[in-house]
Design a protein around this motif. Structure first.
Motif, PDB file in Angstrom:
ATOM      1  N   SER B  72       1.025  -1.099  -0.026  1.00  0.00           N
ATOM      2  CA  SER B  72      -0.004  -0.041   0.190  1.00  0.00           C
ATOM      3  C   SER B  72       0.732   1.251   0.008  1.00  0.00           C
ATOM      4  O   SER B  72       1.734   1.515   0.805  1.00  0.00           O
ATOM      5  CB  SER B  72      -1.033   0.040   1.230  1.00  0.00           C
ATOM      6  OG  SER B  72      -1.511   1.208   1.479  1.00  0.00           O
ATOM      7  N   GLY B  74      -0.674   4.113   0.146  1.00  0.00           N
ATOM      8  CA  GLY B  74      -1.519   5.131   0.169  1.00  0.00           C
ATOM      9  C   GLY B  74      -1.790   5.584   1.638  1.00  0.00           C
ATOM     10  O   GLY B  74      -3.152   5.879   2.025  1.00  0.00           O
ATOM     11  N   HIS B  75      -1.004   5.085   2.628  1.00  0.00           N
ATOM     12  CA  HIS B  75      -1.391   5.463   4.044  1.00  0.00           C
ATOM     13  C   HIS B  75      -1.298   6.806   4.388  1.00  0.00           C
ATOM     14  O   HIS B  75      -2.107   7.091   5.391  1.00  0.00           O
ATOM     15  CB  HIS B  75      -0.356   4.555   4.787  1.00  0.00           C
ATOM     16  CG  HIS B  75      -1.151   3.356   5.296  1.00  0.00           C
ATOM     17  ND1 HIS B  75      -1.486   2.368   3.980  1.00  0.00           N
ATOM     18  CD2 HIS B  75      -1.483   2.614   6.163  1.00  0.00           C
ATOM     19  CE1 HIS B  75      -2.048   1.171   4.659  1.00  0.00           C
ATOM     20  NE2 HIS B  75      -1.848   1.446   5.858  1.00  0.00           N
ATOM     21  N   SER B 112     -11.219   2.654   4.177  1.00  0.00           N
ATOM     22  CA  SER B 112     -10.234   1.643   3.811  1.00  0.00           C
ATOM     23  C   SER B 112     -10.968   0.617   2.749  1.00  0.00           C
ATOM     24  O   SER B 112     -10.266   0.049   1.893  1.00  0.00           O
ATOM     25  CB  SER B 112      -9.488   1.011   4.724  1.00  0.00           C
ATOM     26  OG  SER B 112     -10.233   0.072   5.436  1.00  0.00           O
ATOM     27  N   VAL B 115     -10.410   1.195  -0.977  1.00  0.00           N
ATOM     28  CA  VAL B 115      -9.392   0.618  -1.610  1.00  0.00           C
ATOM     29  C   VAL B 115      -9.256  -0.744  -1.117  1.00  0.00           C
ATOM     30  O   VAL B 115      -8.844  -1.514  -2.311  1.00  0.00           O
ATOM     31  CB  VAL B 115      -7.969   1.064  -0.639  1.00  0.00           C
ATOM     32  CG1 VAL B 115      -6.760   0.674  -1.736  1.00  0.00           C
ATOM     33  CG2 VAL B 115      -7.952   2.599  -0.561  1.00  0.00           C
ATOM     34  N   SER B 119      -8.994  -4.283  -4.177  1.00  0.00           N
ATOM     35  CA  SER B 119      -7.763  -5.200  -3.744  1.00  0.00           C
ATOM     36  C   SER B 119      -8.101  -6.474  -3.957  1.00  0.00           C
ATOM     37  O   SER B 119      -7.350  -7.399  -4.410  1.00  0.00           O
ATOM     38  CB  SER B 119      -7.073  -4.790  -2.444  1.00  0.00           C
ATOM     39  OG  SER B 119      -8.064  -5.610  -1.502  1.00  0.00           O
ATOM     40  N   THR B 131      -3.692   2.280  -4.836  1.00  0.00           N
ATOM     41  CA  THR B 131      -3.710   2.968  -3.353  1.00  0.00           C
ATOM     42  C   THR B 131      -2.984   4.385  -3.480  1.00  0.00           C
ATOM     43  O   THR B 131      -3.555   5.349  -2.798  1.00  0.00           O
ATOM     44  CB  THR B 131      -2.802   2.222  -2.492  1.00  0.00           C
ATOM     45  OG1 THR B 131      -1.493   1.926  -2.847  1.00  0.00           O
ATOM     46  CG2 THR B 131      -3.440   0.815  -2.093  1.00  0.00           C
ATOM     47  N   PHE B 134      -5.842   6.726  -4.438  1.00  0.00           N
ATOM     48  CA  PHE B 134      -6.664   6.715  -3.182  1.00  0.00           C
ATOM     49  C   PHE B 134      -6.041   8.043  -2.703  1.00  0.00           C
ATOM     50  O   PHE B 134      -6.858   8.888  -2.250  1.00  0.00           O
ATOM     51  CB  PHE B 134      -6.301   5.564  -2.544  1.00  0.00           C
ATOM     52  CG  PHE B 134      -7.397   5.857  -1.038  1.00  0.00           C
ATOM     53  CD1 PHE B 134      -6.718   5.870  -0.018  1.00  0.00           C
ATOM     54  CD2 PHE B 134      -8.686   5.785  -1.040  1.00  0.00           C
ATOM     55  CE1 PHE B 134      -7.357   5.943   1.109  1.00  0.00           C
ATOM     56  CE2 PHE B 134      -9.296   5.858  -0.015  1.00  0.00           C
ATOM     57  CZ  PHE B 134      -8.680   6.057   1.307  1.00  0.00           C
ATOM     58  N   PHE B 225      -6.945  -4.531   5.513  1.00  0.00           N
ATOM     59  CA  PHE B 225      -6.844  -3.248   5.081  1.00  0.00           C
ATOM     60  C   PHE B 225      -7.694  -2.499   6.231  1.00  0.00           C
ATOM     61  O   PHE B 225      -7.179  -1.262   6.484  1.00  0.00           O
ATOM     62  CB  PHE B 225      -7.802  -3.015   3.784  1.00  0.00           C
ATOM     63  CG  PHE B 225      -6.710  -3.145   2.516  1.00  0.00           C
ATOM     64  CD1 PHE B 225      -6.802  -4.088   1.767  1.00  0.00           C
ATOM     65  CD2 PHE B 225      -6.124  -1.765   2.383  1.00  0.00           C
ATOM     66  CE1 PHE B 225      -6.038  -4.079   0.713  1.00  0.00           C
ATOM     67  CE2 PHE B 225      -5.415  -1.709   1.024  1.00  0.00           C
ATOM     68  CZ  PHE B 225      -5.150  -3.121   0.425  1.00  0.00           C
ATOM     69  N   SER B 256       3.959   8.888   2.468  1.00  0.00           N
ATOM     70  CA  SER B 256       3.689   7.289   2.204  1.00  0.00           C
ATOM     71  C   SER B 256       5.118   6.712   2.012  1.00  0.00           C
ATOM     72  O   SER B 256       5.613   5.725   2.348  1.00  0.00           O
ATOM     73  CB  SER B 256       2.796   7.123   1.104  1.00  0.00           C
ATOM     74  OG  SER B 256       1.474   7.515   1.335  1.00  0.00           O
TER      75      SER B 256
END
Lengths: 400, 348, 290
Positions: B72, B74-75, B112, B115, B119, B131, B134, B225, B256
């Motif tokens: 990921s 996209g955190h 989440s 996303v 997934s 991600t 996102f 997720f 990220s």
């Protein structure tokens, strides 16, 4: 109580009294945080890396110039000035940790550099708690002085004047009252302040505003926006864009063969911006409250810069260098008026009384003696000369 | 030299540690951390608090990428959601700050699914890039929904306070962050030794075989997720509480990338790795500053303004060095040193 | 109608940038199965190097192009040999993280050497607007369009007619088996990186000729991702097509919808497409062997 105990207590009391008296005497002669007998330490948080590094480096350079000049003239009442510059990379969280470092670890006396506007807002709680005298000069923002913080002083007018002044000039001096007006503004509160100024002018003069187009920061390609302006027939446009974006927009105007009168904001007078926009051949208007690289006062400062700064900083001289110079000079004046006994309380009260402090033509006179402690400076209008890649003054400093 | 590390009961196999000394060391570690405020001023505490808060987020990312094997990028988006949820809940809805922290985590977990559901269809790098998309979209939504989020102006955030006891000061917030980190470490340790943790490991190593063994992939992927987003949402709320002012710039795409660096440097899949990696990456700029200062004024003047770019350069170099020389990260170094001492004098 | 055609034209022009970046991503993915997150930074480095070449007195366009292409091929080979090849055999995550670390290093190095100030790039074709009928284009924009067309055609022929293209597919599928089949995996990897650097060179030059030389060039890398995904990560020609589509869609969204929806139009589009075709429009479905 036994006799020996009483004697011990008396001795203890006597020594305590002496110690207290000595301590009191020392504290009277003791200096405030960041001040020693020979030096005063100030701090700056600037974006030296990242997207705004052009601005941060110039601001820091201006401050270095002011300090070098002051120290070369013997310092302030016998004390030399020294500064620590922290880089926040234009990230608000890092601004907060940088200012904490300056206040708690480095123990600076005052702050003369406060990075961007949202970063300053993030730092305000820490600054207020420490009651540290602070001069804001690079990114004036209304919420910094609203409500008024006791130790914070701001130099600079509100952003909406940047939107108002060029439009007002186009109407009154360039005979463009009947034109179709448009504005390209960044989609955040900085851009919206420009929009507010533009709309104020539109309303005041009863202008025909045909296009008000927002764009996202960081956009490179403005073909769609310019096409919209052309579609609506705009011929007097305010560009709320910066450096490379302005050049890109003007290049699109030229491609579409549009005859437009242009105005932009104060960052438009950066030499890099002017050079990039020159090939498109538009003579656009720029308002600013600081002198340009081509005014007499600006040239005089550049001479000093050649003497005191390194080659990189001299080559990068722009209105942000002037801003940094003035910010530090004003703070130094506050220190100077406190004489030998330099404390934060004294400097804050002296700055509060500051009226019509002259910056040698680099800007209008600086006064903090108003409820918001904001020096609302008068604005000069410049116009670019694409053939030579320079700007020339069109008006003098006028208060709006 | 240690011997006799076999277990003869299921409880023993699943236990957090089979050595009583491990508990003693853990207690000592916590005690040392609790005593830090006596030695460090506001700046140092600020940095340690940042490490604790970031560690919570990295533990979450670690669960998703290191344990469950779903990449990921996209955190930063979940951090943003967590931070804004905290701000909006406490400012507009007057929710008590402590409850708001966990609600922010919950909001991020629900987000989440945006996303998580793709997934199920996408694999590997396609998932990674989705991600990334996102993060961009969350950023734009925050800027767009001005009525809710105040758009680009950003929002001030009320300080943490529990039943009227304020955690505004640096020292108190430090303890709050430390307590929360310990809570999440315990949660993670328990997750890892439960069937959920084992299912995730199976999912990472060979998902088709896992499916053949009866593990419901869809359920565990989505759970991964959501749990990871919960952690990150809580971390985002804590960041908001620490800096007390947020806007979209606070959480850029660089975050990220920094997060991935922390995982790589720390070692994937390991809890102590996640925390060590976070600490190293956050300390790195300070270490470099110290190094530059020690190198003397001449060096500093030579580099002048370029120092800031050099720091950025060193950051990338550190990542490359770790990847090349110690792909298992700090956790790998820890493991190898530990084994060296345990096997001494027969270690190689 | 004029407004629409103008938007489409501008969209195609900016789409060529996305397309060339996407082609760079695609060739590396096709040959090695990994994504090169440093593509934008390589583009930035080559652009700045081109600037230095362009300031040599007497440098006209053809020699400049020759210098730039040579330099970019050498750069691509160098990066592959120094950073990527040692990581063969490591996990995909580590290999991708190397590119991310490399991106940071390259960006900082470029700023260290050349500084952050935006600079005007020399215009070897002059700056006159070229008009055909209603349309007007700058020489730089024409260069971008022509480059994309030429590169796409060249790649299509390359994969159709040459053995190297098929060998690339084999390598990305399974390196060990490809080695056993006698394919020189190292050479394939090197060729892929060299080609990707060539794409980066063209896209960097196009950017500089259309806009200016500035550190923000590196962000083109991220902006090329939607195009790559749309076309399919392993389809080079698909990437070019995806770039053009994204450019046009963005511009139409900007022209007709406005309000800042231009930027996310691309990302929304790819999420929608991926739901229907998880491997992009032209990507190969990955068959997993148990």
């Amino acid at each position: 109580m036994s006799h020996t105990f009483k004697k011990a207590m008396n001795r203890l009391a006597r020594w305590s009294a002496i110690a207290l008296a000595a301590g009191a005497a020392m504290s009277v002669a003791a200096q405030d945080v960041g001040v020693t007998a020979t030096e005063i330490l100030i701090g700056e948080v600037q974006p030296m890396s990242g997207p705004a590094s052009l601005i941060g480096k110039a601001g820091a350079a201006g401050s270095k110039l002011a300090i070098a000049e002051i120290n070369a003239n013997g310092g302030i009442n016998g004390r030399k000035l020294r500064a620590i510059y922290e880089d926040d990379g234009y990230v608000p969280a890092r601004s907060v940790s940088s200012v904490k470092k300056l206040i708690d670890s480095d123990k600076v006396f005052g702050l003369t550099g406060t990075t961007g506007s949202s970063h300053m807002v993030a730092m305000l709680p820490t600054i207020e708690e420490a009651k540290i005298p602070t001069i804001v000069h690079m990114a004036p923002h209304p919420s910094v002085v609203n409500p008024r913080r006791a130790s914070v002083f701001m130099i600079g007018p509100d952003y909406d004047l940047a939107g108002y002044v060029p439009i007002s000039h186009m109407v009154e001096k360039m005979n463009k009252k009947g034109g179709k007006y448009g504005i390209l503004y960044q989609d955040d509160d900085f851009g919206k302040a420009l929009l507010a100024g533009y709309q104020k002018a539109v309303k005041q003069y009863g202008l025909n505003s045909v296009a008000e187009i927002p764009f996202k920061r960081g956009a490179k390609d403005f073909s769609a926006e310019v096409l919209t302006l052309k579609d609506k027939g705009a011929n007097a446009v305010y560009l709320g864009t910066l450096t490379t974006e302005s050049a890109s927009v003007m290049s699109e105007f030229r491609r579409l063969n549009m005859d437009v009168t242009l105005g932009t904001l104060w960052a438009g007078q950066l030499p890099a911006a002017v050079k990039l926009a020159a090939p498109s051949g538009y003579q656009y208007l720029i308002p600013d409250y600081y002198a340009s690289n081509y005014d007499a006062a600006g040239l005089a400062l550049m001479e000093k810069a050649k003497k005191f700064l390194n080659a990189d900083d001299y080559a990068n001289f722009n209105r942000y260098t002037v801003s940094g110079y003035i910010g530090t000079m004003v703070f130094a004046e506050g220190i100077r008026r406190c004489g030998a006994n330099v404390t934060r309380v004294c400097v804050v009260s002296e700055l509060n009384k500051l009226q019509n402090f002259s910056t040698g033509g680099l800007s209008g006179p600086v006064s903090f003696n108003n409820p918001k402690a904001q020096a609302v400076l008068p604005i000069k209008l410049f116009q670019t000369d694409p053939a030579s890649g320079t700007v020339k003054s069109v008006t003098d400093f006028i208060a709006y | 030299m240690r011997s006799r590390t076999y277990q003869n009961s299921y409880a023993g196999l699943v236990a957090l540690s089979n050595q009583p000394t491990a508990w003693v060391w853990a207690a000592i570690g916590i005690l040392v951390l609790a005593l830090m405020p006596a030695y460090f001023g506001s700046f140092g505490l600020n940095m340690l608090t940042a490490i604790f808060v970031a560690s919570i987020g990295i533990l979450g990312l670690n669960l998703l990428s290191g344990v469950a094997g779903q990449i990921s990028l996209g955190h930063a988006g979940f951090l943003l959601i967590g931070a804004y949820s905290q701000a909006i809940l406490t400012t507009d809805y007057k929710v008590p700050t402590l409850i708001a922290i966990f609600l922010s985590g919950l909001v991020a977990a629900i987000a989440s699914l945006v996303v998580g559901i793709p997934s199920l269809r996408l694999k590997g790098l396609y998932l990674a890039i989705t991600t990334l998309a996102f993060t961009f979209i969350v950023r734009h939504v925050v800027l767009f929904a001005e009525g809710l989020t105040r758009g680009s102006a950003g929002m001030p955030v009320d300080a943490l306070s529990i039943f009227g006891f304020s955690f505004k000061s640096d020292v108190r917030f430090y303890y709050a962050a430390l307590a929360l980190l310990l809570l999440f470490i315990i949660i993670t340790l328990n997750l890892m030794r439960s069937r959920i943790g084992r299912a995730w490991l199976a999912l990472r190593d060979h998902d088709i075989a896992a499916r053949a063994m009866g593990i419901d992939l869809m359920r565990y992927k989505l759970l991964a997720f959501m749990v990871s987003a919960f952690y990150t949402g809580v971390a985002g709320a804590m960041v908001a509480l620490q800096t007390r002012f947020i806007n979209v710039d606070t959480f850029s795409i660089l975050i990220s990338i920094e997060a991935l660096a922390m995982i790589i440097v720390g070692g994937m899949g390991r809890i102590h790795g996640a925390i060590l990696g976070t600490a190293l990456i956050i300390f790195l700029p300070e270490l470099l500053s110290l190094g530059f200062n020690a190198a003397g004024d001449n060096f500093k003047n030579l580099m002048a303004d370029r120092i800031y770019e050099v720091k950025g350069l060193m950051y990338g170099v550190v990542i490359l060095l770790f990847l090349r020389l110690e792909p298992e990260g700090m956790a790998g170094i820890w493991r190898k040193s530990k084994r060296f001492w345990v096997q001494w004098p027969l270690s190689q | 109608m004029n407004y629409f055609m103008n938007l489409v034209m501008s969209g195609l022009v900016i789409g060529t940038l996305y397309g060339m970046v996407a082609m760079g991503f695609a060739i590396i993915y096709r040959a090695t199965g990994m994504v090169n997150f440093a593509q934008g930074e390589v583009m930035m480095l080559i652009a700045y190097m081109s600037y230095t070449f362009a300031t040599i007195p007497g440098m006209t366009f053809i020699p400049l192009l020759a210098c730039v292409l040579t330099a970019s091929i050498v750069l691509g080979l160098l990066i592959e040999w120094a950073f990527i090849r040692p990581m063969l055999g490591e996990s995909m995550f580590s290999r991708v993280m190397v590119t991310i670390g490399l991106a940071v290093v390259i960006r900082s190095t470029v700023i260290l050497i050349w500084g952050v100030d935006p600079t005007a790039f020399p215009r070897p074709f002059g700056n006159a607007v070229i008009r055909f009928g209603e349309m007007a284009l700058y020489p730089g924009q024409i260069f971008a369009l022509v480059s994309l067309a030429v590169l796409s055609l060249a790649m299509w022929l390359f994969f159709r007619r040459s053995r190297v293209g098929i060998a690339m597919r084999a390598t990305s599928n399974n390196e060990t088996i490809a080695l056993l089949m006698g394919i020189n995996v190292k050479r394939i990897s090197a060729i892929a990186w060299a080609l990707s650097a060539v794409f980066a060179a063209f896209s960097g030059l196009a950017f500089c000729l259309m806009f200016s030389l500035e550190p923000e060039i590196s962000q083109m890398g991220l902006r090329g991702f939607p195009a790559t995904i749309l076309g399919g990560l392993d389809s080079v020609v698909g990437g070019a097509f995806g770039g053009l589509v994204i450019g046009v869609v963005e511009n139409l969204a900007g022209g007709y919808l406005g309000r800042g929806l231009k930027e996310i139009a691309g990302f929304v589009l790819i999420i929608v497409v991926l739901m229907i075709k998880p491997y992009g429009l032209f990507g190969q479905r990955e068959i997993e062997r148990v």
